[in-house]
Motif scaffolding. Structure first.
Motif, PDB file in Angstrom:
ATOM      1  N   ARG A 162       0.838  -1.196   0.000  1.00 41.10           N
ATOM      2  CA  ARG A 162       0.000   0.000   0.000  1.00 41.10           C
ATOM      3  C   ARG A 162       0.874   1.248   0.000  1.00 41.10           C
ATOM      4  O   ARG A 162       1.977   1.246   0.568  1.00 41.10           O
ATOM      5  N   ALA A 163       0.343   2.307  -0.599  1.00 42.51           N
ATOM      6  CA  ALA A 163       0.989   3.620  -0.572  1.00 42.51           C
ATOM      7  C   ALA A 163      -0.104   4.665  -0.385  1.00 42.51           C
ATOM      8  O   ALA A 163      -1.112   4.655  -1.116  1.00 42.51           O
ATOM      9  N   ASN A 164       0.057   5.545   0.599  1.00 39.42           N
ATOM     10  CA  ASN A 164      -0.922   6.583   0.910  1.00 39.42           C
ATOM     11  C   ASN A 164      -0.220   7.926   1.044  1.00 39.42           C
ATOM     12  O   ASN A 164       0.900   8.009   1.592  1.00 39.42           O
ATOM     13  N   HIS A 165      -0.876   8.972   0.565  1.00 38.61           N
ATOM     14  CA  HIS A 165      -0.362  10.332   0.750  1.00 38.61           C
ATOM     15  C   HIS A 165      -1.497  11.224   1.230  1.00 38.61           C
ATOM     16  O   HIS A 165      -2.630  11.135   0.728  1.00 38.61           O
ATOM     17  N   TYR A 166      -1.174  12.101   2.208  1.00 36.36           N
ATOM     18  CA  TYR A 166      -2.184  12.949   2.835  1.00 36.36           C
ATOM     19  C   TYR A 166      -1.656  14.373   2.916  1.00 36.36           C
ATOM     20  O   TYR A 166      -0.480  14.602   3.259  1.00 36.36           O
ATOM     21  N   GLU A 167      -2.524  15.346   2.594  1.00 35.89           N
ATOM     22  CA  GLU A 167      -2.178  16.766   2.687  1.00 35.89           C
ATOM     23  C   GLU A 167      -3.249  17.477   3.508  1.00 35.89           C
ATOM     24  O   GLU A 167      -4.448  17.213   3.360  1.00 35.89           O
ATOM     25  N   ARG A 168      -2.795  18.400   4.366  1.00 33.12           N
ATOM     26  CA  ARG A 168      -3.702  19.187   5.192  1.00 33.12           C
ATOM     27  C   ARG A 168      -3.326  20.654   5.075  1.00 33.12           C
ATOM     28  O   ARG A 168      -2.146  21.024   5.188  1.00 33.12           O
ATOM     29  N   TRP A 169      -4.336  21.512   4.828  1.00 31.74           N
ATOM     30  CA  TRP A 169      -4.092  22.940   4.679  1.00 31.74           C
ATOM     31  C   TRP A 169      -4.870  23.738   5.714  1.00 31.74           C
ATOM     32  O   TRP A 169      -6.068  23.541   5.905  1.00 31.74           O
ATOM     33  N   LEU A 170      -4.169  24.632   6.390  1.00 33.98           N
ATOM     34  CA  LEU A 170      -4.743  25.675   7.218  1.00 33.98           C
ATOM     35  C   LEU A 170      -4.156  26.996   6.746  1.00 33.98           C
ATOM     36  O   LEU A 170      -3.058  27.014   6.159  1.00 33.98           O
ATOM     37  N   PRO A 171      -4.830  28.124   6.960  1.00 34.03           N
ATOM     38  CA  PRO A 171      -4.229  29.405   6.568  1.00 34.03           C
ATOM     39  C   PRO A 171      -2.845  29.569   7.193  1.00 34.03           C
ATOM     40  O   PRO A 171      -2.686  29.551   8.418  1.00 34.03           O
ATOM     41  N   GLY A 172      -1.827  29.675   6.353  1.00 35.23           N
ATOM     42  CA  GLY A 172      -0.465  29.850   6.830  1.00 35.23           C
ATOM     43  C   GLY A 172       0.225  28.585   7.271  1.00 35.23           C
ATOM     44  O   GLY A 172       1.344  28.629   7.791  1.00 35.23           O
ATOM     45  N   ASP A 173      -0.420  27.421   7.076  1.00 36.03           N
ATOM     46  CA  ASP A 173       0.187  26.172   7.538  1.00 36.03           C
ATOM     47  C   ASP A 173      -0.217  25.046   6.591  1.00 36.03           C
ATOM     48  O   ASP A 173      -1.384  24.908   6.217  1.00 36.03           O
ATOM     49  N   ARG A 174       0.770  24.235   6.207  1.00 43.36           N
ATOM     50  CA  ARG A 174       0.525  23.085   5.349  1.00 43.36           C
ATOM     51  C   ARG A 174       1.343  21.917   5.869  1.00 43.36           C
ATOM     52  O   ARG A 174       2.527  22.062   6.174  1.00 43.36           O
ATOM     53  N   ARG A 175       0.693  20.762   5.958  1.00 39.69           N
ATOM     54  CA  ARG A 175       1.394  19.566   6.422  1.00 39.69           C
ATOM     55  C   ARG A 175       1.080  18.420   5.475  1.00 39.69           C
ATOM     56  O   ARG A 175      -0.047  18.286   4.983  1.00 39.69           O
ATOM     57  N   GLY A 176       2.073  17.575   5.237  1.00 38.54           N
ATOM     58  CA  GLY A 176       1.891  16.413   4.383  1.00 38.54           C
ATOM     59  C   GLY A 176       2.452  15.168   5.025  1.00 38.54           C
ATOM     60  O   GLY A 176       3.323  15.227   5.903  1.00 38.54           O
ATOM     61  N   LEU A 177       1.946  14.036   4.587  1.00 39.23           N
ATOM     62  CA  LEU A 177       2.384  12.761   5.153  1.00 39.23           C
ATOM     63  C   LEU A 177       2.275  11.701   4.068  1.00 39.23           C
ATOM     64  O   LEU A 177       1.302  11.657   3.319  1.00 39.23           O
ATOM     65  N   THR A 178       3.300  10.851   3.964  1.00 41.04           N
ATOM     66  CA  THR A 178       3.317   9.745   3.014  1.00 41.04           C
ATOM     67  C   THR A 178       3.627   8.461   3.760  1.00 41.04           C
ATOM     68  O   THR A 178       4.529   8.428   4.604  1.00 41.04           O
ATOM     69  N   GLN A 179       2.885   7.417   3.442  1.00 37.42           N
ATOM     70  CA  GLN A 179       3.088   6.120   4.080  1.00 37.42           C
ATOM     71  C   GLN A 179       3.241   5.037   3.029  1.00 37.42           C
ATOM     72  O   GLN A 179       2.536   5.032   2.017  1.00 37.42           O
ATOM     73  N   PHE A 180       4.182   4.128   3.290  1.00 33.50           N
ATOM     74  CA  PHE A 180       4.345   2.916   2.501  1.00 33.50           C
ATOM     75  C   PHE A 180       4.222   1.740   3.456  1.00 33.50           C
ATOM     76  O   PHE A 180       4.806   1.745   4.545  1.00 33.50           O
ATOM     77  N   SER A 181       3.469   0.740   3.064  1.00 34.39           N
ATOM     78  CA  SER A 181       3.286  -0.407   3.950  1.00 34.39           C
ATOM     79  C   SER A 181       3.169  -1.670   3.120  1.00 34.39           C
ATOM     80  O   SER A 181       2.790  -1.646   1.943  1.00 34.39           O
ATOM     81  N   GLY A 182       3.498  -2.768   3.746  1.00 33.51           N
ATOM     82  CA  GLY A 182       3.371  -4.078   3.138  1.00 33.51           C
ATOM     83  C   GLY A 182       3.148  -5.123   4.198  1.00 33.51           C
ATOM     84  O   GLY A 182       3.620  -4.988   5.337  1.00 33.51           O
ATOM     85  N   ASN A 183       2.404  -6.156   3.869  1.00 32.60           N
ATOM     86  CA  ASN A 183       2.201  -7.230   4.827  1.00 32.60           C
ATOM     87  C   ASN A 183       1.926  -8.535   4.094  1.00 32.60           C
ATOM     88  O   ASN A 183       1.587  -8.543   2.901  1.00 32.60           O
ATOM     89  N   ALA A 184       2.099  -9.612   4.814  1.00 31.32           N
ATOM     90  CA  ALA A 184       1.855 -10.953   4.291  1.00 31.32           C
ATOM     91  C   ALA A 184       0.834 -11.647   5.171  1.00 31.32           C
ATOM     92  O   ALA A 184       0.843 -11.493   6.398  1.00 31.32           O
TER      93      ALA A 184
END
Length: 613
Positions: free
Chosen positions: A345-367
């Motif tokens: 799996r691969a996920n990317h997330y972005e969050r915006w507030l006035p004057g502030d931006r944050r991002g996050l990316t995740q990579f995962s794998g399982n069996a």
């Protein structure tokens, strides 16, 4: 004396009814078909204690039913079920009061393209629960009523249309608190579905309003008032894709408003939320599966607010309504062979507030692996790793896993499971939480005995803030030997909750506790046991005991409650006649300064079931 004579006369009338012959059904005119029956009881009962006036007298009770239809069951059918001075639940708490009430349901044109339903129910002096997560809650009693009406248009090859309107209201009082609560809600739903050129279409509108007034027995008696309303529109579209795939698009638009007051504390909020989600799934081969999705939300704070209001909680202080979020995700799965499957799996997330931006990316794998052999049992486990990146850099890797095991060995059965999950919460802020759970079961048969026991537990690992951890554990065991049954149980739970008109409700997932107006920390325990014995056929004697207590801590004051109940019953059935005896001893105290509620009640009844027609 006169009252006793009247009661005796009623008994004689009832006996005449009991002994009267009856047919299976009756026709009223040429079109109405009726069937009716029930049971009628007569006996002696008494009550004493400081929560009710001491009394003892002859009494009557019963439960009835009447089913029927007009012309044909598919044209108009109806059902009516009244009950008087009868418990409608097997819970031992229901033995505290003898509730009365009725339910009525009608179906109209159920065999046509325009079916409709109408239902109404009302209860009087029924025993309920002021909830505490994980245990039997605080006993309460009160009245309530429910009404709903629905209609549909289901024309072939045309868009469907369904409309439902419902209302609920009730009042209740907690034993030992000397306080009353009132709550009501109104709901209107309109929904339509249609298939057009291979597209699966659905539209829905929901209008919900809630009003409640209740004393905060956890917080020292301050009366709380809550009023909330919401309008939600939903559009859903889907279509099949090549390679046994599917595409789906969901758009939600909702608006909400809420007001809250508790003493000098007041809060209000309103807002609007737009949420758009799409998902594609494909299966290029029978072993390979692919999925891609995306989500956009223009007011993540509003989505958070709706979660709290849906739980009956206090609205938050107005925060910025310009918190926007976007997420994209993808997943691939591959079945290596029948016992082994791999996931990435691969996920990317972005969050915006006035004057502030944050991002996050995740990579995962399982069996995921499953194994089954007759001499080893069944084993299933999965394990994986999650790696998280933000603009500050790599946040580190974490493990997730689940293990399940089941084994039979001679007369024994064993089972166990364990799971660990780590999640990144992104609804309002970006932070990591984790939970782990474990459970075990055992069963054994030997020489007429059957023994069963189980244990389960869940705990929070990583938390957003210290002091807001949660946990729950439960243990139960049961032993059956011929006509004897004995069992016991123990449970405890602790965590953060929201105070509502129906009790304490666990904090919804993803809601930071620091944003709540009045978070309540609870620590509760409950234990009890019971036994039953059937000395001969149709005769049963049983006894049950339960004790619960909880400590709570809130913004204003610490509080708690204690509750104990003992109940003993006997029942003997002889053809259509039942002999019932019951004794209940109940005590409940709330740490609000009021005297504890103490109730002792008993009755012996003779009941007969019958078919009237």
């Amino acid at each position: 004396m006169c009252q006793r004579v009247q009661n005796a006369a009623l008994v004689l009338v009832a006996l005449v009814v009991w002994l009267s012959p009856a047919s299976a059904q009756v026709m009223v005119g040429d079109s109405v078909n009726l069937r009716a029956g029930g049971d009628l009881s007569f006996g002696y009962s008494g009550t004493s204690g400081n929560a009710d006036t001491s009394s003892h007298s002859l009494d009557m009770g019963g439960h009835g039913w009447m089913h029927g239809f007009y012309y044909k069951p598919q044209f108009v059918s109806f059902d009516f079920q009244p009950y008087y001075r009868r418990s409608q639940s097997d819970s031992i708490f229901q033995s505290i009061t003898n509730g009365s009430g009725f339910t009525a349901d009608t179906s109209i044109f159920s065999g046509s393209h325009f079916p409709g339903t109408i239902s109404y129910s009302r209860t009087y002096d029924n025993t309920g629960q002021f909830g505490v997560p994980g245990i039997s809650g605080i006993a309460s009693h009160g009245n309530g009523n429910n009404f709903s009406v629905g209609w549909s248009a289901l024309l072939p090859h045309k868009p469907t249309l369904t409309a439902v309107y419902s209302t609920t209201s009730g009042e209740s009082s907690v034993f030992g608190a000397n306080t009353n609560s009132n709550a009501s809600s109104r709901n209107f739903t309109l929904q339509s579905t249609y298939n057009l050129a291979g597209f699966e279409l659905m539209g829905q509108y929901v209008r919900l309003t809630t009003d409640s007034t209740f004393p905060s027995i956890i917080e020292g008696g301050e009366t709380q008032e809550s009023h909330a309303g919401s309008n939600a529109f939903t559009v859903n579209a889907g279509h099949a894709l090549p390679m046994t795939g599917h595409w789906n698009l969901v758009w939600n638009r909702s608006s909400y408003s809420s007001e809250f007051r508790s003493g000098s504390v007041a809060a209000s909020n309103n807002g609007r939320v737009n949420d758009l989600t799409t998902l594609f799934s494909l299966n290029p081969t029978h072993k390979l599966g692919l999925a891609f999705g995306a989500n956009y939300n223009d007011n993540a704070f509003g989505a958070l607010q709706e979660r709290i209001l849906a739980s009956g909680g206090v609205p938050l202080t107005n925060l910025s309504s310009s918190l926007r979020t976007v997420s994209v995700n993808s997943q691939a799965s591959y079945s290596v062979f029948s016992h082994l499957a791999l996931y990435a799996r691969a996920n990317h997330y972005e969050r915006w507030l006035p004057g502030d931006r944050r991002g996050l990316t995740q990579f995962s794998g399982n069996a995921s692996f499953n194994f089954m052999r007759s001499f080893l049992g069944a084993l299933t486990f999965s394990a994986g790793v999650i790696d998280t990146f933000t603009q500050e850099g790599n946040s580190g890797a974490s493990l997730v896993g689940n293990v399940n095991y089941l084994r039979r060995y001679h007369a024994w059965e064993f089972g166990a499971d364990f799971g660990y999950t780590q999640q990144v919460q992104t609804l309002f802020d970006v932070y990591t939480t984790s939970t782990y759970r474990y459970a075990a079961q055992a069963k054994r048969r030997f020489r007429g005995f059957q023994w069963m026991s189980s244990f389960h537990a869940s705990h929070s690992g990583f938390t957003h803030l210290e002091g807001f951890r949660s946990r729950s554990e439960g243990l139960s065991t049961n032993l059956v030997f011929r006509r004897f049954t004995v069992g016991g149980q123990y449970s405890q739970s602790a965590g953060t909750s929201i105070l509502t008109s129906i009790g304490l409700v666990e904090l919804p997932p993803g809601v930071p506790p620091t944003l709540l107006q009045q978070p309540i920390l609870y620590d509760a325990k409950s234990y009890g046991g019971g036994a039953s014995f059937q000395p001969f056929r149709r005769f049963t004697v049983s006894a049950h005991y339960n004790k619960a207590h909880s400590a709570t801590a809130g913004p204003a004051i610490d509080s708690g409650f204690q509750s104990t109940i003992f109940n003993a019953r006997l029942m003997y059935r002889l053809r259509k006649l039942n002999v019932e005896g019951n004794f209940t001893k109940f005590r409940q105290s709330i740490n609000t300064g009021a005297l504890p509620a103490e109730i002792n009640s008993y009755y012996i009844r003779f009941a007969r079931w019958f078919n009237i027609f």
